[in-house]
Design an enzyme around this catalytic site. Sequence first.
Site, short mmCIF file in Angstrom:
data_model
loop_
_atom_site.label_atom_id
_atom_site.label_comp_id
_atom_site.label_asym_id
_atom_site.label_seq_id
_atom_site.Cartn_x
_atom_site.Cartn_y
_atom_site.Cartn_z
CG HIS A 35 -2.05 -1.06 1.01
ND1 HIS A 35 -3.14 -0.90 0.20
CD2 HIS A 35 -2.13 -2.32 1.52
CE1 HIS A 35 -3.88 -2.00 0.22
NE2 HIS A 35 -3.28 -2.88 1.01
CB SER A 68 -11.25 -18.65 -18.89
OG SER A 68 -10.61 -19.25 -17.78
CD GLU A 164 -7.05 -4.29 -11.73
OE1 GLU A 164 -6.23 -4.92 -12.42
OE2 GLU A 164 -7.38 -4.62 -10.57
CG ASP A 176 -0.65 -5.89 -8.14
OD1 ASP A 176 0.25 -5.77 -7.29
OD2 ASP A 176 -1.85 -5.94 -7.86
C1 GLA Z 1 -3.13 -4.44 -4.81
C2 GLA Z 1 -2.95 -3.34 -5.86
C3 GLA Z 1 -1.52 -2.82 -5.86
C4 GLA Z 1 -1.04 -2.46 -4.46
C5 GLA Z 1 -1.35 -3.58 -3.47
C6 GLA Z 1 -1.05 -3.19 -2.05
O1 GLA Z 1 -2.41 -5.58 -5.16
O2 GLA Z 1 -3.28 -3.82 -7.14
O3 GLA Z 1 -1.42 -1.71 -6.73
O4 GLA Z 1 -1.59 -1.23 -4.04
O5 GLA Z 1 -2.71 -3.98 -3.54
O6 GLA Z 1 0.30 -3.00 -1.88
#
Ligand code: GLA
Length: 389
Positions: A35, A68, A164, A176
């Site tokens: 976060h 899928s 997203e 991510d």
């Molecule tokens: C999710 C979000 C990321 C990041 C994490 C927490 O995975 O997609 O962007 O904020 O939570 O670290």
Amino acid sequence: MTIEEMKARFAELFGDAEGVQSYFSPGRVNLIGEHTDYNGGHVFPCALTIGTYAVARKRTDDKLRFYSANVEKYGIVECSVKDIKYNDKYGWANYPIGVVWALQKKGHLFDTGFDMLIWGDIPNGSGLSSSASLEVLTGVVVRDLFGFNGLTNQDLALTGQYSENNFNGMNCGIMDQFAVAMGKKDNAIFLDTADLSYEYAPVKLPDAKIVIVNSKVKHSLVDSEYNKRREECAHALKQLQTVVNINALGDLDEATFEKHASVITDETERKRAKHAVYENQRTIRAVAELKKNHIEEFGKLMNASHVSLRDDYATSCEECDVLAELAWSVPGCLGSRITGGGFGGCTVSIVKDEALDAFKETITKGYEEKVGKTPEIYVVEIGDGARKL
Ligand code: GLA
């Protein structure tokens, strides 16, 4: 499922498998820096060897067709490349459809549609980024099929995040998609989300492993709670900006934060901001320790990260607290914390080889006793980023 099996299924569904190409995009685990990515801080994720595979081929008409092999109940999801809209009934396929939409918005022209069949081995909803994996996978497929060769993997990460945020309504940061697109075998990525500068850091664990434990719970409202944390941090930042010249919470060290924290009027928001500031500093310190091969210090910082996510950021949950506490009780477990967005999903731990069996036993028994579920345990390896096979 092997690629050959995927091609055979493709042929069954879409007529034949002539000219079909294959692709892979990994899942990710974040070692520390949670976060912080939407707070202009640092993260330290790595790509995994598990992920999502695709076999795909261009069509001659304007249809997009997705299938899928993991969630067959959706059948073939179909829409036109000329008229893309989010639709609940598309289910999982809203992710690849969103990526096509995002690329179109950025000016990429699709002269035709395409057929794509996917299968993956990332446990769904586990917080190991199955959605980012699918987004970047779609980017890699489309870049190849349509010759969008100017797009770098980093561009594909940003496209995935954009779709997203704006197509799927989840205000995620860049971590991510970046980890999935830019991963490198045996390395984690030390990424500064303030300017996307990054450095690969080798994760050399001569006598230990990275172990992921899946709590097998996913609490509802994950997306809305996540978006709420973002707002709380943004509001805390606004108040801090009245007394200190910063762009993001990641610009603050602990001492400067403490000096000015009282300007944040809401106690909850103060705690959220505290986590963002301390976690960022912890991440910088953790990477420095890792570079010196101080794995034990790295592990202690992982533990502190969990405590902060539990107490100040409130994105852990009872089940993951149980998993972390059980892990901490095992001699030879160097560190353990909840990983990813939170409210369920997985913990990540570093466990000495000689302690692996005891770790598995303690976690399984303890979790069964306290939660009544059997957790899944994966000893993982760090793999490369998304690519054509
Ligand atoms: C999710 C979000 C990321 C990041 C994490 C927490 O995975 O997609 O962007 O904020 O939570 O670290």
